[in-house]
Design an enzyme around this catalytic site. Structure first.
Site, PDB file in Angstrom:
ATOM      1  N   GLY A  78       0.798  -1.219   0.000  1.00  0.00           N
ATOM      2  CA  GLY A  78       0.000   0.000   0.000  1.00  0.00           C
ATOM      3  C   GLY A  78       0.828   1.264   0.000  1.00  0.00           C
ATOM      4  N   ASN A 161      -7.651   5.338   8.973  1.00  0.00           N
ATOM      5  CA  ASN A 161      -7.129   4.127   9.594  1.00  0.00           C
ATOM      6  C   ASN A 161      -7.114   4.189  11.117  1.00  0.00           C
ATOM      7  OD1 ASN A 161      -4.980   6.086   8.660  1.00  0.00           O
ATOM      8  ND2 ASN A 161      -3.787   4.889  10.122  1.00  0.00           N
ATOM      9  N   GLN A 189      -7.471   1.052   4.011  1.00  0.00           N
ATOM     10  CA  GLN A 189      -8.194   0.598   5.189  1.00  0.00           C
ATOM     11  C   GLN A 189      -9.625   0.200   4.876  1.00  0.00           C
ATOM     12  OE1 GLN A 189      -6.166   0.872   8.386  1.00  0.00           O
ATOM     13  NE2 GLN A 189      -7.465  -0.926   8.410  1.00  0.00           N
ATOM     14  N   GLY A 210      -2.813  -5.834   0.335  1.00  0.00           N
ATOM     15  CA  GLY A 210      -3.246  -7.195   0.615  1.00  0.00           C
ATOM     16  C   GLY A 210      -3.403  -7.521   2.081  1.00  0.00           C
ATOM     17  N   HIS A 211      -2.500  -7.019   2.914  1.00  0.00           N
ATOM     18  CA  HIS A 211      -2.503  -7.463   4.307  1.00  0.00           C
ATOM     19  C   HIS A 211      -3.625  -6.864   5.147  1.00  0.00           C
ATOM     20  CE1 HIS A 211      -0.444  -4.009   6.545  1.00  0.00           C
ATOM     21  NE2 HIS A 211      -0.448  -3.614   5.295  1.00  0.00           N
ATOM     22  N   THR A 247      10.110  -7.076 -11.652  1.00  0.00           N
ATOM     23  CA  THR A 247       9.434  -8.353 -11.866  1.00  0.00           C
ATOM     24  C   THR A 247       8.341  -8.556 -10.818  1.00  0.00           C
ATOM     25  OG1 THR A 247      11.468  -9.306 -12.752  1.00  0.00           O
ATOM     26  CG2 THR A 247       9.757 -10.850 -12.046  1.00  0.00           C
ATOM     27  N   CYS A 337       2.145   2.236  11.933  1.00  0.00           N
ATOM     28  CA  CYS A 337       3.338   2.793  11.290  1.00  0.00           C
ATOM     29  C   CYS A 337       3.957   3.926  12.090  1.00  0.00           C
ATOM     30  CB  CYS A 337       2.992   3.275   9.882  1.00  0.00           C
ATOM     31  SG  CYS A 337       2.425   1.936   8.800  1.00  0.00           S
TER      32      CYS A 337
END
Length: 387
Positions: A78, A161, A189, A210-211, A247, A337
């Protein structure tokens, strides 16, 4: 001594991986494309590319009925998606129209947005912060007061968040569009925690990770509406249609897509059930005279269903988090964070909450996997700590 099994009520920081995501990774690991490069021309490369595009289509479907797979850019999380949107769109808009040199960002954004503002200023942009009202909402009047023909980009998060307050994104994006500015929303969020369609929101770009939905850490995506100006921020390979070099990590992308596919059909129903649990927790906690919902009257504000945000008079966050941890409950004061900071939350400060009260903030967060009995036990524990 009996060891306490901790109850995780800090899902806004990160969520445990869902069985569907773990199974998707395991299937990838056991397949012949494990570790193959989707940009190679040989058979394995082409097969991996097909799997990558299947995941891209899956994520696109979760964003709206008319979203094209080509509008999904996979990123390393993110934070990268937010950086690509903020810097890439501002620079892209200025390249398209040299007069567009101002960027408007809400004062309650995540640090992955706010910490990039000095670099944006160094690139010659004027950056201004949009202030929320006491309920934590950036209203249309605040945005319109700052909108002028030289605005390149407006960025306001879909849902905060820390407080869980949902912003009026469709209204804000429409105002930006009328002024000729691009609009980005950080939905990290809110993605798949509340139902939305990016076309109905009217945004040009949207970040996800994703998390936050039960996928793996280290993968995310940026929705970028077709023909939206963007200057790539990572160069060196031309992947993701030249918009993000490097990649692709197909292993984490398949897990992200699996989690998204599992959640998407049930978002509205899950949100209603989880919101009922959150409302019950607010009701129990805010009866205590020292516990206050950060947004004031929590019943009158649209919120993410799984975030309960309060301040506790006479206590500081670190003390409360450690005492609750010792009692078997894992919560936080706000954004993970910035959890090492001893200062008051910039979000609560922007809402006008006094520093002394903001230093006693608690965020309790969960998703559809929560046990309601754990929420009741948590409320009992916190209220007992209050005396």
């Amino acid at each position: 001594m009996t060891e306490i099994t901790p109850v995780n009520l800090d899902y806004a920081a990160s969520t445990p991986m869902r069985p569907e995501a773990r199974a998707a990774q395991a299937a990838y690991d056991a397949s012949d494309i494990a570790g193959a490069n989707p940009n190679s021309l040989h058979t394995l490369g082409r097969k991996t590319a097909l799997e990558l595009e299947r995941c891209r289509r899956t994520v696109a479907r979760t964003l709206g009925s008319r979203v094209r797979a080509s509008e999904v850019i996979f990123t390393g999380g993110g934070t990268e998606a937010n950086h690509l949107a903020l810097a890439g769109m501002a620079e892209g808009a200025r390249e398209h129209d040299r007069a567009r040199t101002r960027v408007l960002v809400s004062a309650i954004e995540h640090d992955s947005m706010l910490d990039n503002l000095p670099a944006l200023r160094a690139e010659g942009f004027t950056v201004e912060l949009l202030q929320p009202n006491p309920q934590g909402i950036v209203d249309i009047e605040e945005l319109e007061a700052h909108l002028t023909p030289d605005v390149a980009l407006v960025s306001v998060m879909l849902a905060n968040n820390e407080t869980g307050v949902v912003q009026p994104i469709a209204e804000l994006a429409a105002a930006a569009r009328r002024a000729g500015a691009l609009f980005h929303t950080d939905a990290i969020q809110g993605y798949l925690h509340i139902p939305f369609d990016v076309n109905e929101l009217g945004v040009d770009a949207l970040s996800l990770a994703g998390h936050k939905i039960g996928g793996p850490v280290g993968t995310g995506a940026l929705y970028l509406r077709s023909r939206t100006p963007l200057r790539p921020q990572i160069l060196g390979g031309g992947q993701e249609s030249g918009r993000r070099a490097g990649t692709q990590d197909v292993r984490t992308i398949v897990a992200l897509a699996a989690a998204a596919e599992a959640l998407h059909p049930h978002v509205a129903a899950d949100a209603a059930r989880i919101r009922t649990l959150a409302d019950r927790l607010y009701e129990r906690l805010c009866v205590h005279p020292a516990i206050h919902a950060t947004m004031g009257d929590w019943t009158s504000v649209e919120r993410l269903p799984g975030i309960v945000s309060v301040t506790v008079d006479g206590h500081d966050t670190e003390e409360l988090v450690l005492k609750l941890d010792a009692a078997g409950f894992e919560v936080s004061g706000g954004s993970a964070c910035s959890s090492a900071s001893l200062d008051a939350s910039h979000v609560l400060t922007a809402m006008g909450i006094a520093r002394e009260r903001a230093l006693g903030a608690l965020r309790i967060s969960f998703d559809d996997r929560v046990d309601p009995k754990d929420l009741d036990r948590f409320a009992d524990t916190l209220l007992n700590l209050m005396g």
